[in-house]
Design an enzyme around this catalytic site. Structure first.
Site, PDB file in Angstrom:
ATOM      1  N   GLN A   1       0.859  -1.182   0.000  1.00  0.00           N
ATOM      2  CA  GLN A   1       0.000   0.000   0.000  1.00  0.00           C
ATOM      3  C   GLN A   1       0.901   1.241   0.000  1.00  0.00           C
ATOM      4  O   GLN A   1       1.938   1.255   0.670  1.00  0.00           O
ATOM      5  CB  GLN A   1      -0.916  -0.012   1.228  1.00  0.00           C
ATOM      6  CG  GLN A   1      -1.828  -1.245   1.307  1.00  0.00           C
ATOM      7  CD  GLN A   1      -2.938  -1.238   0.249  1.00  0.00           C
ATOM      8  OE1 GLN A   1      -3.216  -0.211  -0.352  1.00  0.00           O
ATOM      9  NE2 GLN A   1      -3.547  -2.394   0.019  1.00  0.00           N
TER      10      GLN A   1
ATOM     11  N   TYR B   1      -6.259 -12.152  -3.527  1.00  0.00           N
ATOM     12  CA  TYR B   1      -5.360 -11.081  -3.985  1.00  0.00           C
ATOM     13  C   TYR B   1      -4.584 -10.563  -2.762  1.00  0.00           C
ATOM     14  O   TYR B   1      -4.566  -9.366  -2.483  1.00  0.00           O
ATOM     15  CB  TYR B   1      -6.134  -9.941  -4.651  1.00  0.00           C
ATOM     16  CG  TYR B   1      -7.121 -10.384  -5.696  1.00  0.00           C
ATOM     17  CD1 TYR B   1      -6.730 -10.542  -7.026  1.00  0.00           C
ATOM     18  CD2 TYR B   1      -8.450 -10.679  -5.345  1.00  0.00           C
ATOM     19  CE1 TYR B   1      -7.646 -10.967  -7.987  1.00  0.00           C
ATOM     20  CE2 TYR B   1      -9.362 -11.097  -6.300  1.00  0.00           C
ATOM     21  CZ  TYR B   1      -8.962 -11.242  -7.615  1.00  0.00           C
ATOM     22  OH  TYR B   1      -9.860 -11.658  -8.553  1.00  0.00           O
TER      23      TYR B   1
ATOM     24  N   ASP C   1      -2.517 -15.352  -4.197  1.00  0.00           N
ATOM     25  CA  ASP C   1      -2.017 -14.293  -5.087  1.00  0.00           C
ATOM     26  C   ASP C   1      -1.117 -14.958  -6.115  1.00  0.00           C
ATOM     27  O   ASP C   1      -0.381 -15.898  -5.795  1.00  0.00           O
ATOM     28  CB  ASP C   1      -1.203 -13.255  -4.296  1.00  0.00           C
ATOM     29  CG  ASP C   1      -1.055 -11.945  -5.053  1.00  0.00           C
ATOM     30  OD1 ASP C   1      -1.629 -10.930  -4.612  1.00  0.00           O
ATOM     31  OD2 ASP C   1      -0.349 -11.931  -6.092  1.00  0.00           O
TER      32      ASP C   1
ATOM     33  N   ASP D   1      -9.266  -8.007  -2.664  1.00  0.00           N
ATOM     34  CA  ASP D   1      -8.587  -6.731  -2.939  1.00  0.00           C
ATOM     35  C   ASP D   1      -7.973  -6.799  -4.333  1.00  0.00           C
ATOM     36  O   ASP D   1      -6.752  -6.851  -4.489  1.00  0.00           O
ATOM     37  CB  ASP D   1      -7.506  -6.513  -1.857  1.00  0.00           C
ATOM     38  CG  ASP D   1      -6.782  -5.180  -2.011  1.00  0.00           C
ATOM     39  OD1 ASP D   1      -7.245  -4.330  -2.787  1.00  0.00           O
ATOM     40  OD2 ASP D   1      -5.738  -5.001  -1.344  1.00  0.00           O
TER      41      ASP D   1
ATOM     42  N   CYS E   1      -9.812  -0.306  -5.583  1.00  0.00           N
ATOM     43  CA  CYS E   1      -9.091   0.938  -5.919  1.00  0.00           C
ATOM     44  C   CYS E   1      -9.726   1.593  -7.138  1.00  0.00           C
ATOM     45  O   CYS E   1      -9.134   2.466  -7.756  1.00  0.00           O
ATOM     46  CB  CYS E   1      -7.611   0.654  -6.147  1.00  0.00           C
ATOM     47  SG  CYS E   1      -7.297  -0.526  -7.474  1.00  0.00           S
TER      48      CYS E   1
HETATM   49  C1  LIG Z   1      -4.325  -4.267  -5.133  1.00  0.00           C
HETATM   50  S1  LIG Z   1      -3.102  -5.513  -4.908  1.00  0.00           S
HETATM   51  C2  LIG Z   1      -3.523  -6.045  -3.281  1.00  0.00           C
HETATM   52  C3  LIG Z   1      -2.445  -6.736  -2.482  1.00  0.00           C
HETATM   53  C4  LIG Z   1      -2.670  -6.907  -1.004  1.00  0.00           C
HETATM   54  N1  LIG Z   1      -4.043  -7.206  -0.645  1.00  0.00           N
HETATM   55  C5  LIG Z   1      -2.156  -5.735  -0.225  1.00  0.00           C
HETATM   56  O1  LIG Z   1      -2.961  -4.986   0.362  1.00  0.00           O
HETATM   57  O2  LIG Z   1      -0.934  -5.520  -0.165  1.00  0.00           O
HETATM   58  C6  LIG Z   1      -3.653  -6.749  -5.989  1.00  0.00           C
HETATM   59  C7  LIG Z   1      -2.897  -8.043  -5.961  1.00  0.00           C
HETATM   60  O3  LIG Z   1      -3.601  -8.952  -6.814  1.00  0.00           O
HETATM   61  C8  LIG Z   1      -2.680  -9.812  -7.449  1.00  0.00           C
HETATM   62  N2  LIG Z   1      -3.429 -10.345  -8.610  1.00  0.00           N
HETATM   63  C9  LIG Z   1      -3.962  -9.669  -9.652  1.00  0.00           C
HETATM   64  N3  LIG Z   1      -4.701 -10.488 -10.422  1.00  0.00           N
HETATM   65  C10 LIG Z   1      -4.650 -11.736  -9.860  1.00  0.00           C
HETATM   66  C11 LIG Z   1      -5.225 -12.992 -10.172  1.00  0.00           C
HETATM   67  N4  LIG Z   1      -6.018 -13.156 -11.240  1.00  0.00           N
HETATM   68  N5  LIG Z   1      -4.971 -14.034  -9.366  1.00  0.00           N
HETATM   69  C12 LIG Z   1      -4.168 -13.890  -8.276  1.00  0.00           C
HETATM   70  N6  LIG Z   1      -3.610 -12.707  -7.915  1.00  0.00           N
HETATM   71  C13 LIG Z   1      -3.853 -11.644  -8.691  1.00  0.00           C
HETATM   72  C14 LIG Z   1      -1.468  -8.951  -7.690  1.00  0.00           C
HETATM   73  O4  LIG Z   1      -0.298  -9.749  -7.774  1.00  0.00           O
HETATM   74  C15 LIG Z   1      -1.469  -8.031  -6.452  1.00  0.00           C
HETATM   75  O5  LIG Z   1      -0.642  -8.554  -5.428  1.00  0.00           O
END
Ligand SMILES: C[S@@+](CC[C@H](N)C(=O)[O-])C[C@H]1O[C@@H](n2cnc3c(N)ncnc32)[C@H](O)[C@@H]1O
Length: 355
Positions: free
Chosen positions: A189, A217, A238, A287, A314
């Site tokens: 974040q 995620y 993730d 998320d 977001c």
């Molecule tokens: C907005 S970030 C949130 C990360 C975590 N919740 C945090 O607050 O630090 C979105 C995350 O989703 C993962 N991501 C995006 N698409 C994905 C998918 N289809 N399957 C698994 N992970 C995914 C990315 O690698 C990233 O770490």
């Protein structure tokens, strides 16, 4: 470019542009404030709306302030440095509500007050800059041309020190993410104080939830690390292997982290928990990136119906789109916007849903 026209600004839309009306069409003008009268020149005419550029302010809003950044107006990053912070929050709050009404079909979204950022500038713990032909900086507004930047006033001093170092090192063309000292090289974040407030909020929303928590995620486990003490089982998903490796480093016995696509994993994990109607107790934190949840994930959530779903978004527009489907099976208890990125158009929103 046409001759200047006088416009009454009635609103500021999501994305940051002011809204006015001329020739029976909506006109979008950047860097203005609702309530202002401005002189602007129409730069593009579309079928349903017009675009304009600000020429001069005829009547200024009492909320107008001096931007702190010399690049403001040219840089593609900030859009609200000319508006006092309280008004920025009021505008963003209204934008979330309107988006949920218009796209989400929610007549009266259960909006909670905005959680502000205690720091309005110098809050970003990471920035990504681009290097091309000797220029180091951000993209110009609505352009793929680079604007050479010496200092970014919304970034922490530590990050700006790294920018100065990078600029002095004659870097090769490419993208560089500059981070405040100890941050791991995975998604984190970007505003520490608001991230802490978001953790408190999610913790509070989950109230007395126990059973199994699925952190979809999960990144490096930002949410699950805080919540692992009270759930019998925590599963983080993730597809970023580096983030999952970081999450596993200090995992307790009740934590499992899997490096796969949420699409392929969520259904199976939810299936292994008894449904709420049979006394099963499960909470999902989702998320996702700005694109929101896929059709398949939405169907999975509706089919398996966890007891509680905390959707951390977001992008209010994709959240609103996804709520159209989710509201068929879940009750939406609250919508809380958080200002993770003051001065910019970005808005973080936490929606609390119950089966
Ligand atoms: C907005 S970030 C949130 C990360 C975590 N919740 C945090 O607050 O630090 C979105 C995350 O989703 C993962 N991501 C995006 N698409 C994905 C998918 N289809 N399957 C698994 N992970 C995914 C990315 O690698 C990233 O770490």
């Amino acid at each position: 470019m046409t001759a200047a026209v006088e416009l009454q600004i009635t609103d500021v839309a999501f994305g940051g542009k002011g809204v006015a009306h001329a020739n029976g069409k909506a006109v979008f003008v950047p860097y203005v404030i609702d309530g202002e009268t401005v002189s602007a020149s129409i730069t593009r005419e579309h079928k349903k709306f017009l675009e304009a550029e600000l020429e001069s302010i005829v009547t200024a809003s009492p909320h107008r302030v001096e931007p702190r950044c010399p690049y403001f107006g040219r840089c593609g990053g900030c859009v609200y440095q000319h508006i006092d912070y309280e008004r920025q929050l009021a505008l963003k709050w209204r934008q979330v509500k309107e988006t949920l009404r218009r796209i989400g079909g929610l007549k009266e979204p259960p909006m909670r007050p905005f959680i502000p950022s205690p720091i309005e500038y110098e809050y970003r713990n990471r920035i990504t800059v681009h290097v091309r032909d000797g220029a180091v900086g951000f993209f110009r507004r609505e352009s793929n041309k680079l604007l050479d930047i010496e200092r970014c006033p919304i970034a922490l001093n530590e990050v700006n020190a790294q920018l100065a170092e990078l600029r002095g090192s004659r870097p090769r063309d490419g993208h560089y993410t500059l981070r405040a000292s100890a941050a791991p090289r995975v998604f984190t974040q970007a505003n520490d104080a608001v991230a802490a407030a978001m953790l408190d909020l999610v913790d509070r929303l989950l109230g007395s939830a126990t059973g199994t928590l699925i952190d979809a995620y999960c990144g490096a486990g930002f949410f699950s690390k805080r919540l692992r003490g009270r759930f019998g089982k925590v599963i983080g998903i993730d597809w970023d292997q580096h983030a999952i490796a970081v999450a596993r480093e200090d995992a307790n016995e009740n934590e499992t982290y899997v490096a796969v696509d949420v699409e392929t994993e969520l259904g199976a994990r939810l299936q292994s928990i008894a449904p709420a109607s049979d006394g099963g107790n499960s909470a999902v934190i989702a998320d996702p990136p700005a694109t929101g949840l896929s059709k398949m994930i939405l169907e999975t959530l509706i089919e398996h119906r966890p007891t509680q779903l905390v959707y951390v978004s977001c992008n209010p527009a994709t959240l609103a789109r996804d709520l159209v489907t989710l509201k068929q099976s879940f009750r939406i208890d609250s919508i809380t916007p958080l200002d993770m990125f003051p001065q910019t158009a970005e808005i973080e929103v936490v929606a609390d849903l119950h089966a």
